[in-house]
Scaffold this active site. Structure first.
Site, PDB file in Angstrom:
ATOM      1  N   HIS A  82      -4.332  28.208  28.365  1.00 19.71           N
ATOM      2  CA  HIS A  82      -3.541  27.261  29.175  1.00 19.71           C
ATOM      3  C   HIS A  82      -3.733  28.031  30.608  1.00 19.71           C
ATOM      4  O   HIS A  82      -3.516  29.213  30.664  1.00 19.71           O
ATOM      5  CB  HIS A  82      -2.342  26.791  28.918  1.00 19.71           C
ATOM      6  CG  HIS A  82      -1.751  25.654  29.394  1.00 19.71           C
ATOM      7  ND1 HIS A  82      -2.198  24.480  28.689  1.00 19.71           N
ATOM      8  CD2 HIS A  82      -1.205  25.402  30.373  1.00 19.71           C
ATOM      9  CE1 HIS A  82      -1.450  23.546  29.493  1.00 19.71           C
ATOM     10  NE2 HIS A  82      -0.660  24.102  30.590  1.00 19.71           N
ATOM     11  N   ASP A 161       8.118  17.003  27.298  1.00 16.16           N
ATOM     12  CA  ASP A 161       7.195  17.513  28.633  1.00 16.16           C
ATOM     13  C   ASP A 161       6.422  16.349  29.124  1.00 16.16           C
ATOM     14  O   ASP A 161       6.356  16.321  30.631  1.00 16.16           O
ATOM     15  CB  ASP A 161       6.166  18.629  27.829  1.00 16.16           C
ATOM     16  CG  ASP A 161       5.440  19.258  29.070  1.00 16.16           C
ATOM     17  OD1 ASP A 161       6.171  19.655  30.096  1.00 16.16           O
ATOM     18  OD2 ASP A 161       4.127  19.230  29.014  1.00 16.16           O
ATOM     19  N   ARG A 168       8.647  15.905  37.473  1.00 14.48           N
ATOM     20  CA  ARG A 168       8.196  17.160  38.454  1.00 14.48           C
ATOM     21  C   ARG A 168       7.183  16.698  39.344  1.00 14.48           C
ATOM     22  O   ARG A 168       7.470  17.525  40.612  1.00 14.48           O
ATOM     23  CB  ARG A 168       8.156  18.389  37.621  1.00 14.48           C
ATOM     24  CG  ARG A 168       9.368  18.918  36.806  1.00 14.48           C
ATOM     25  CD  ARG A 168       9.229  19.846  35.839  1.00 14.48           C
ATOM     26  NE  ARG A 168       8.361  21.135  36.462  1.00 14.48           N
ATOM     27  CZ  ARG A 168       7.410  21.774  35.616  1.00 14.48           C
ATOM     28  NH1 ARG A 168       6.825  21.349  34.728  1.00 14.48           N
ATOM     29  NH2 ARG A 168       6.630  22.609  36.280  1.00 14.48           N
ATOM     30  N   SER A 183       7.374  24.191  29.850  1.00 12.26           N
ATOM     31  CA  SER A 183       6.322  23.153  29.795  1.00 12.26           C
ATOM     32  C   SER A 183       5.090  23.397  28.952  1.00 12.26           C
ATOM     33  O   SER A 183       4.672  22.988  28.225  1.00 12.26           O
ATOM     34  CB  SER A 183       6.079  22.615  31.256  1.00 12.26           C
ATOM     35  OG  SER A 183       5.060  21.884  31.364  1.00 12.26           O
ATOM     36  N   LYS A 187       4.337  22.761  24.816  1.00 11.29           N
ATOM     37  CA  LYS A 187       3.018  22.194  24.444  1.00 11.29           C
ATOM     38  C   LYS A 187       2.306  22.986  23.471  1.00 11.29           C
ATOM     39  O   LYS A 187       1.860  22.464  22.509  1.00 11.29           O
ATOM     40  CB  LYS A 187       2.285  21.766  25.648  1.00 11.29           C
ATOM     41  CG  LYS A 187       2.645  20.673  26.586  1.00 11.29           C
ATOM     42  CD  LYS A 187       1.552  20.229  27.445  1.00 11.29           C
ATOM     43  CE  LYS A 187       1.344  21.496  28.473  1.00 11.29           C
ATOM     44  NZ  LYS A 187       2.441  20.925  29.726  1.00 11.29           N
TER      45      LYS A 187
HETATM   46  N1  URA Z   1       0.934  23.497  33.370  1.00  8.36           N
HETATM   47  C1  URA Z   1       1.844  22.859  32.499  1.00  8.36           C
HETATM   48  O1  URA Z   1       1.499  22.681  31.602  1.00  8.36           O
HETATM   49  N2  URA Z   1       3.069  22.737  33.014  1.00  8.36           N
HETATM   50  C2  URA Z   1       3.670  23.335  34.129  1.00  8.36           C
HETATM   51  O2  URA Z   1       4.620  22.974  34.476  1.00  8.36           O
HETATM   52  C3  URA Z   1       2.475  23.846  35.046  1.00  8.36           C
HETATM   53  C4  URA Z   1       1.205  23.942  34.634  1.00  8.36           C
END
Ligand code: URA
Length: 436
Positions: A82, A161, A168, A183, A187
């Site tokens: 990620h 999220d 956000r 966040s 996930k």
């Molecule tokens: N990627 C995400 O999944 N969340 C964030 O807040 C920033 C980048």
């Protein structure tokens, strides 16, 4: 409990209890606490931060706001990657099929464009028909078949999220270490990955501008992830200039496919292969990153990841044949070139300015309900370090409509820096942050 008291406690810099965090997040998901109160709370977190304990609680509450994907009965190892977000940041679409071709399983849950940064889901949905709202059963079936599956937060999986991310994005509360940590890790825990490689960006186009803040974010992610039982590592990578030669939804998918055919630009391939190498190590396919990188290079040259990418388009309701036909032609009609204003060198193309111009072009959103354009974006014909003569084509720009094109062009021109001498080469990967 009242949401306003929780907002005021955070505004005063107090540590919130698990009960307070759960009250606010669960109330938001249930539709009982409105957007404006959660925005105010997120702004208080932005300014006051959170302790490691609060960050862990927030991550856990967000994770438990929905179901987790049940990967039982599927053979792993489950390894994912990620990014904390950047401009032209498209490595996921290249490394997921590479990882799958190595025999890893990549259950990838991604996000949409956030602030000035692009989103994997918006890019994938630029492929006509491609679905990123998979049910858990569909996700499992595709993961077994292709070795990777790409989905987004849904009403069932990390709904907290899904809501907070969109809020956000439009309330100026993205650049917060605890909010980013919760966040990403909520996930990643919900999708079921055992191991995680993080691409933590720093620089003008990243949420963390300087390397030391990037390192703090990496440390927060690695420590929180480790406490959740994940094998985890992070690379701190430079996001001062857009990654690769494209920015925009379909354009970036195309560039990923070019990369799977061995035609990827050097900066994009460097970051992608170093991340993929760590996935190979965490998944037990290689002893160290050097060996992992060689494996990834070999598998890429075999053509297997390219085929898996096309298979996945069909699996997720797109049409691989149609995708191949659209390649090189799926562009908005509203286009213009940016030409070099001087003779000399490009000292850099500022990623932050390009990311914001991208929102104007239609690549990202100003309001959470805004649609994004599949065909808007930029191709960079030149990048930092390239020699140019006045009038050379530096970029081609496509916008969702004429007004957006005219509004974005001066901004895009202002992103280009010039120098008389060649600028020093950038170090793309600054360091690796591992668990303690
Ligand atoms: N990627 C995400 O999944 N969340 C964030 O807040 C920033 C980048």
């Amino acid at each position: 409990m009242r949401a306003v008291d929780i907002i005021m406690n955070k505004r005063a810099g107090k540590e919130l209890s698990r009960e307070e965090i759960a009250f606010l997040i669960n109330g938001y998901v249930a539709g009982e606490i409105p957007d404006y109160q959660v925005s105010a709370w997120a702004m208080a977190v932005f300014f006051q931060g959170m302790t490691a304990k609060e960050t862990a609680c927030l991550t856990d509450v967000m994770l438990k706001s929905g179901e987790c994907i049940d990967l039982s009965g599927i053979s792993g190892p489950f390894v994912d990657k990620h990014s904390t977000g950047g401009v032209g940041d498209k490595t996921s679409l290249i490394l997921a099929p590479i990882a799958a071709a190595l025999g890893l399983k990549d259950p990838m849950m991604s996000g949409r464009a956030l602030g000035h940064t692009g989103g994997t889901l918006d890019k994938l949905e630029a492929i006509p028909g491609y679905r990123t709202n998979l049910s858990v059963d569909e996700f499992r079936t595709i993961l077994i078949k292709d070795g990777f599956a790409m989905t987004g937060q849904t009403k069932e999986i990390v709904p907290a999220d899904r809501l907070l991310y969109a809020l956000r994005d439009v309330s100026g509360t993205v650049e917060s270490i605890p909010l980013i940590t919760a966040s990403i890790l909520s996930k990643k825990a919900a999708e079921g990955a055992d191991a995680l490689v993080l691409d933590v960006k720093f620089g003008s186009g990243a949420f963390m501008k300087d390397p030391s803040d990037g390192e703090k974010l990496a440390r927060s992610l690695v420590d929180t992830g480790e406490a959740m039982g994940k094998k985890i590592t992070a690379l701190l990578t430079d996001m001062n200039e857009p990654l690769g030669n494209t920015m925009g939804n379909f354009l970036e998918v195309e560039e990923c496919f070019d990369s799977l055919e061995g035609k990827g630009p050097a900066d994009l391939m460097e970051v992608t292969l170093e991340l993929a190498a760590r996935m190979a190590v965490l998944g037990g396919k290689a002893k160290n990153a050097k060996e992992g990188r060689s494996l990834c290079e070999e598998i890429l040259a075999s053509g297997k990841p390219r085929q898996l990418f096309l298979d996945n388009i069909n699996s997720q309701s797109g049409n691989a044949e149609q995708f191949l036909k659209l390649r090189g032609t799926f562009r908005s009609e509203y286009a213009a070139d940016i030409k070099a204003a001087k003779t000399g060198y490009i000292s850099g193309i500022d990623a932050w300015t390009i990311g914001h111009a991208g929102v104007t072009l239609g690549v990202g959103r100003n309001r959470k309900e805004d649609p994004v354009s599949p065909t808007a974006g930029i191709v960079f014909h030149k990048k930092g370090g390239d020699a140019v003569k006045t009038g050379d084509k530096i970029m081609t720009v496509w916008a969702k409509d004429e007004a957006s094109l005219n509004a974005a062009l001066p901004r895009i021109e202002s992103a280009v820096g010039y120098s008389d001498n060649a600028p020093p080469p950038r170090t793309l990967i600054l360091k690796e942050i591992v668990s303690k």
